[in-house]
Write a protein that holds these residues in place. Structure first.
Motif, PDB file in Angstrom:
ATOM      1  N   LYS A  94     -83.691  40.603  27.631  1.00  0.00           N
ATOM      2  CA  LYS A  94     -84.995  40.012  27.318  1.00  0.00           C
ATOM      3  C   LYS A  94     -84.950  38.519  27.578  1.00  0.00           C
ATOM      4  N   GLU A  99     -90.532  41.106  25.259  1.00  0.00           N
ATOM      5  CA  GLU A  99     -89.938  42.295  24.679  1.00  0.00           C
ATOM      6  C   GLU A  99     -88.574  42.565  25.291  1.00  0.00           C
TER       7      GLU A  99
ATOM      8  N   SER B  30     -90.134  36.179  15.931  1.00  0.00           N
ATOM      9  CA  SER B  30     -90.934  37.237  16.546  1.00  0.00           C
ATOM     10  C   SER B  30     -90.640  38.580  15.890  1.00  0.00           C
ATOM     11  N   HIS B  32     -90.928  42.774  16.925  1.00  0.00           N
ATOM     12  CA  HIS B  32     -91.082  43.738  18.013  1.00  0.00           C
ATOM     13  C   HIS B  32     -91.303  45.116  17.417  1.00  0.00           C
ATOM     14  N   TYR B  34     -91.215  49.316  18.650  1.00  0.00           N
ATOM     15  CA  TYR B  34     -90.830  50.276  19.678  1.00  0.00           C
ATOM     16  C   TYR B  34     -91.004  51.683  19.120  1.00  0.00           C
ATOM     17  N   PHE B  44     -91.308  50.096  24.489  1.00  0.00           N
ATOM     18  CA  PHE B  44     -91.989  48.929  23.927  1.00  0.00           C
ATOM     19  C   PHE B  44     -93.440  49.238  23.561  1.00  0.00           C
ATOM     20  N   ILE B  47     -95.210  43.077  20.791  1.00  0.00           N
ATOM     21  CA  ILE B  47     -94.442  41.926  20.335  1.00  0.00           C
ATOM     22  C   ILE B  47     -95.411  40.923  19.730  1.00  0.00           C
ATOM     23  N   CYS B  88     -88.992  48.655  14.051  1.00  0.00           N
ATOM     24  CA  CYS B  88     -89.347  47.256  14.187  1.00  0.00           C
ATOM     25  C   CYS B  88     -88.070  46.471  14.418  1.00  0.00           C
TER      26      CYS B  88
END
Lengths: 111, 112
Positions: A94, A99, B30, B32, B34, B44, B47, B88
């Motif tokens: 990444k 992502e 951040s 994320h 998935y 994915f 984000i 997450c």
């Protein structure tokens, strides 16, 4: 773009053997990581790298080594395989604000 | 520092809604999200970055409360294809490494 390429997809090792799981990415990502996933569980971070020549340990680093000589490649070495290392291994890359892109995984069995 | 996810499992009927939560005890850069189906790599979904920027699939929505270090994933009008395990992942604000670590997952089952 191939994305993140992991090899092999499947591997059976005998206890005590060593091997290297290969991971390559063609997106010029600075961040690369290795995760292991045991049945019914989440992704646990083994080792990670923030750039060529820079690596660090994650949550479960024992029994594994990594190196990052180029931006593209981040191999994971099992020094002396143990049955407890039977797992599915994922490599990911990444950028800081993007992502993670995952490889297809390596299913490793240690007998 | 791994994030904490809840609930561990959810069972829905097609068309119902679900919310999956993720929290951290440390300040986040951040979050994320998935989804993973059995035997496959994580895919994915979304984000969310500190400061409000977010990127993800059109049909997925999520929120990120930067003050509380919490994120929620909203699954509306669920379809059978939504079944899978949702993870997450978080990147901390502090430290130079900025590695991505994952929660233990939420298993979502959508029934016809």
């Amino acid at each position: 773009n191939a994305g993140v390429t992991q090899t092999p997809k499947f591997q059976v090792l005998k206890t005590g053997q060593s091997m290297t799981l290969q991971c390559a990415q063609d997106m010029n990502h600075e961040y690369m990581s290795w995760y292991r996933q045991d049945p019914g569980m989440g992704l646990r971070l083994i080792h990670y790298s923030v750039g060529a020549g820079i690596t660090d340990q994650g949550e479960v680093p024992n029994g594994y080594n990594v190196s990052r000589s180029t931006t593209e490649d981040f191999p994971l070495r099992l020094l002396s395989a143990a049955p407890s290392q039977t797992s599915v291994y994922f490599c990911a890359s990444k950028r800081l604000t993007t992502e993670a892109f995952f490889g297809q995984g390596t299913r490793l069995t240690v007998v | 520092q791994q994030p904490v996810q809840s609930p561990q499992a959810v069972i829905l009927r097609e068309g119902e809604d679900a919310v999956i939560n993720c929290s951290s005890s440390k300040a986040l850069y951040s979050v994320h999200w998935y989804r993973q189906k059995h035997g496959e790599a994580p895919v994915f979904l979304m984000i969310l970055l500190k400061g409000g920027e977010q990127k993800g699939h059109e049909k997925i929505s999520a929120s990120f409360n930067e003050k509380k270090q919490q994120s929620s994933l909203y699954l509306t009008a669920s379809q059978l294809s939504y079944s899978g395990t949702y993870f997450c992942g978080t990147v901390l604000s502090s430290g130079s490494a900025r590695q991505l670590t994952f929660g233990s997952g939420t298993q979502l089952t959508v029934l016809p």
